[in-house]
Each structure stands twice: as structure tokens, then as C-alpha cells.
Design a protein around this motif. Sequence first.
Motif: not given
Length: 191
Positions: A1-26
Motif C-alpha cells: 500500500m503506497t497511499s495513506a490508509p482510508r479507514d481503520t481496517i486499511e490502517a491496521l493492515t498497513y501497520e501490520a506490514r510496517e511492523a514486519i518491515g521495522r522488525g516488530s514481529p510481536y
Amino acid sequence: MTSAPRDTIEALTYEAREAIGRGSPYSALAIVLMLPDICGNVDFPNAGSQSRYVRWCDANLADDFGPYGGDAEGMIASGDLYALRCSMLHQASGDVSVQRAKEKWSKVQVTTELEGSLPVSLASYNDQIWVSVEFLTDCICRGVEAWLTEARNDPARVAILADMLTIRPSPFHAAIGDVTIDTSEALPTSS
């Protein structure tokens, strides 16, 4: 996802992927284990937590978590995923043996695909299953994103999605020595 999340569900999927990218598996694991609960509540609002979770996973994740190469041994069932959700979110444990929802596995080992390690997305041995947090995050986020595309075409689901918690910037601005309220936006009032 390259654009800003439009809603809560989209924000959560974005944040889960970002957490993997920054080394925050928990963080990623906690988010992706919550997502089927949230989406299941949209689809089955009158069902209990376990029922809606398992039904949503069966409908939206079966292709990723079903038998690999026709081998039912290498799969994680929806009930096992719900059992992991309960064990991880309530006890920070992968021991699902006492969870009534478990279907097959007594222990879920969550791994990470660190550089230099052998990448194993999903494997089983005896009564344990190993699943990488990267694989779990990718599969659940893809399932949620596909589901969300469909849900946005259903007015009943759209109404539920629109009523979800949204984290917004605070309208309060602190100044040294005192607190002021930014009045450029009116604060919501209760009726």
C-alpha cells in the motif's frame, strides 16, 4: 500500500506490514490475530467471537492455510488460528492445548525469517506447527484486503466500517506554562 490508509481496517493492515518491515514481529502478530475478529464482527455481528472468527477465516483464508500439496498435515485450521489468537493476546503464549477452539495442534511456534535463517513459512511436526510471522502477516493482510474490497460494495458493511474507532490528531495543543485549545476545529459535543 503506497497511499495513506482510508479507514481503520486499511490502517491496521498497513501497520501490520510496517511492523514486519521495522522488525516488530510481536506488534505485527497482535494486529493480524485481531483482524479476523474485527472483520468477522462486520460479517457476523450476532455470532459469538469464536464462531465469527472461524467463519470469517474459513471464508477468506482457506486458500493460504489449507493443505499444502494435498498434505493435510501442513495446514493451520481456522480453529487453531483462533486458539493462537486467544493464547497470544490473553496469555502471550503459543500453547494452545488448553484452548477449546484448537482443532489439531497443541502448540503453535511462531518464527521469524531473520537474515541467515532458513525461511520456513509453515511446517509441522508431531502435535506442533511452526508458522513464520511474516507468512502469517502476509496471508491475513491479503485476505483482509480482498475482503475489504468486497465489503466496500455492501451498504450494511460500509455502515459498520464507518462506525469503527478512528485515531485522530488531538485538537489540544500545549504551550509552555499553560494549555490552550486549538479552536480551528470544534470539539464534538455529546447530545
